[in-house]
Motif scaffolding. Structure first.
Motif, mmCIF file in Angstrom:
data_model
loop_
_atom_site.group_PDB
_atom_site.id
_atom_site.type_symbol
_atom_site.label_atom_id
_atom_site.label_comp_id
_atom_site.label_asym_id
_atom_site.label_seq_id
_atom_site.Cartn_x
_atom_site.Cartn_y
_atom_site.Cartn_z
ATOM 1 N N HIS A 187 41.662 35.628 54.560
ATOM 2 C CA HIS A 187 40.627 36.310 53.890
ATOM 3 C C HIS A 187 41.343 37.465 52.631
ATOM 4 O O HIS A 187 41.924 38.519 53.158
ATOM 5 N N VAL B 276 40.280 40.032 49.645
ATOM 6 C CA VAL B 276 39.181 40.798 48.787
ATOM 7 C C VAL B 276 39.834 41.573 47.609
ATOM 8 O O VAL B 276 40.813 42.125 47.788
ATOM 9 N N GLU C 77 41.361 33.142 43.061
ATOM 10 C CA GLU C 77 40.670 32.160 43.250
ATOM 11 C C GLU C 77 41.332 30.697 43.542
ATOM 12 O O GLU C 77 40.798 29.819 44.295
ATOM 13 N N TRP D 233 38.593 33.772 49.837
ATOM 14 C CA TRP D 233 38.455 34.999 48.948
ATOM 15 C C TRP D 233 37.175 35.583 48.627
ATOM 16 O O TRP D 233 35.954 34.931 48.716
ATOM 17 N N THR D 234 37.205 36.687 48.170
ATOM 18 C CA THR D 234 36.026 37.261 47.653
ATOM 19 C C THR D 234 36.292 38.184 46.803
ATOM 20 O O THR D 234 37.523 38.786 46.459
ATOM 21 N N LEU E 55 32.693 43.924 52.802
ATOM 22 C CA LEU E 55 33.066 42.595 52.276
ATOM 23 C C LEU E 55 34.232 42.253 53.147
ATOM 24 O O LEU E 55 34.233 41.193 53.668
ATOM 25 N N PRO F 58 34.677 35.181 53.864
ATOM 26 C CA PRO F 58 35.152 35.035 52.395
ATOM 27 C C PRO F 58 33.550 34.803 51.669
ATOM 28 O O PRO F 58 32.844 33.674 52.043
ATOM 29 N N ALA F 59 33.286 35.386 50.618
ATOM 30 C CA ALA F 59 31.989 35.111 49.908
ATOM 31 C C ALA F 59 32.030 34.774 48.284
ATOM 32 O O ALA F 59 31.290 34.850 47.878
ATOM 33 N N ARG G 63 32.707 34.861 44.371
ATOM 34 C CA ARG G 63 32.331 36.127 43.606
ATOM 35 C C ARG G 63 31.008 36.653 43.936
ATOM 36 O O ARG G 63 30.066 35.869 43.738
ATOM 37 N N VAL G 64 30.979 37.832 44.201
ATOM 38 C CA VAL G 64 29.839 38.467 44.801
ATOM 39 C C VAL G 64 29.101 39.077 43.568
ATOM 40 O O VAL G 64 29.541 39.206 42.530
#
Length: 249
Positions: free
Chosen positions: A88, A90, A116, A122-123, A170, A175-176, A178-179
């Motif tokens: 992950h 961030v 990306e 990734w976040t 986060l 991994p979220a 694009r928040v």
């Protein structure tokens, strides 16, 4: 225990992220040019990078320089993270990097794309400018007998500690992608911010707004660097100035 690497961990934001993660019980490694045992200049690489990422559960990438080299630094970090199979990454970015043709913004957008396309989890969090930066800019402008400002530009500054809290949360999660963007509590004209700064610092300056040229200026005037629909910050610019004054007293 989760092990999290914070790049730029001695900077304005990275230091706060580090403090929050440690308070939450995480093992934190701080990577910066002078922080032992992970003293690494990401723009130049170095053997310390491999040790810093080895066994990390997440990386919070806060290291950045308006003087250049961010893309090269991100490429080196991502390559090392791939080799170490870090699950992950961030990344902290800026609202409007894809809409404002300003050099530093374009670089941040390019790093977003690298993250990306990294093949890693990734976040990415985009925020508006920190109170600290706005105060620094206004302090520099106030050195002149007349305080010149770009006409028609607003800003939406946010408290860095609030962004650090969000990043820490986060980093501890999955991994979220694009928040949602994160903006300060108020969209303010640059003039009103300048007047608040003058009052807080006890300076008297005539304020003169000057129209500028160029695509970047037009984008700022249009407000592409603002996110009024995500005014989630709580601390105002006046709150920041008051706190800074008390801490320096």
């Amino acid at each position: 225990m989760t092990t999290i690497l914070v790049t730029g961990g001695t900077g304005t934001l990275g230091r706060l992220v580090t403090e929050r993660l440690r308070a939450d019980g995480h093992e934190v490694r701080v990577l910066s040019r002078h922080a032992q045992p992970y003293a690494v200049d990401l723009r130049e690489g170095g053997s310390g990078l491999e040790a810093a990422v080895a066994g990390a559960d997440a990386i919070v990438h806060c290291a950045s320089s308006p003087r250049g080299g961010d893309e090269r630094a991100a490429e080196r970090l991502i390559a090392a993270a791939r080799r170490a199979e870090v699950p992950h990454v961030v990344y902290i970015s800026i609202v409007g990097v894809d809409a404002v043709p300003f050099g530093y913004y374009r670089t941040k957008w390019a790093v977003e794309k690298l993250v990306e396309e990294s093949g890693l989890g990734w976040t990415i969090l985009r925020t508006t400018q920190f109170h600290d930066l706005v105060a620094q800019v206004l302090g520099g402008l106030a050195r002149l007998p007349v305080l010149f400002l770009p006409a028609g530009v607003s800003d939406q500054p946010i408290e860095a500690a609030e962004v650090a809290d969000r990043l820490a949360g986060l980093a501890a999660g999955a991994p979220a992608g694009r928040v949602e963007d994160m903006g300060g509590p108020e969209v303010r004209t640059f003039r009103s911010l300048a007047e608040a700064h003058l009052r807080a610092t006890g300076k008297r300056r005539p304020v003169l707004e000057v129209p500028l040229a160029g695509k970047a200026y037009r984008a700022f005037r249009t407000g592409h660097h603002l996110t009024p629909d995500h005014s989630v910050g709580r601390g105002t610019f006046e709150d920041f100035l008051k706190s800074r004054s008390e801490n320096h007293a």
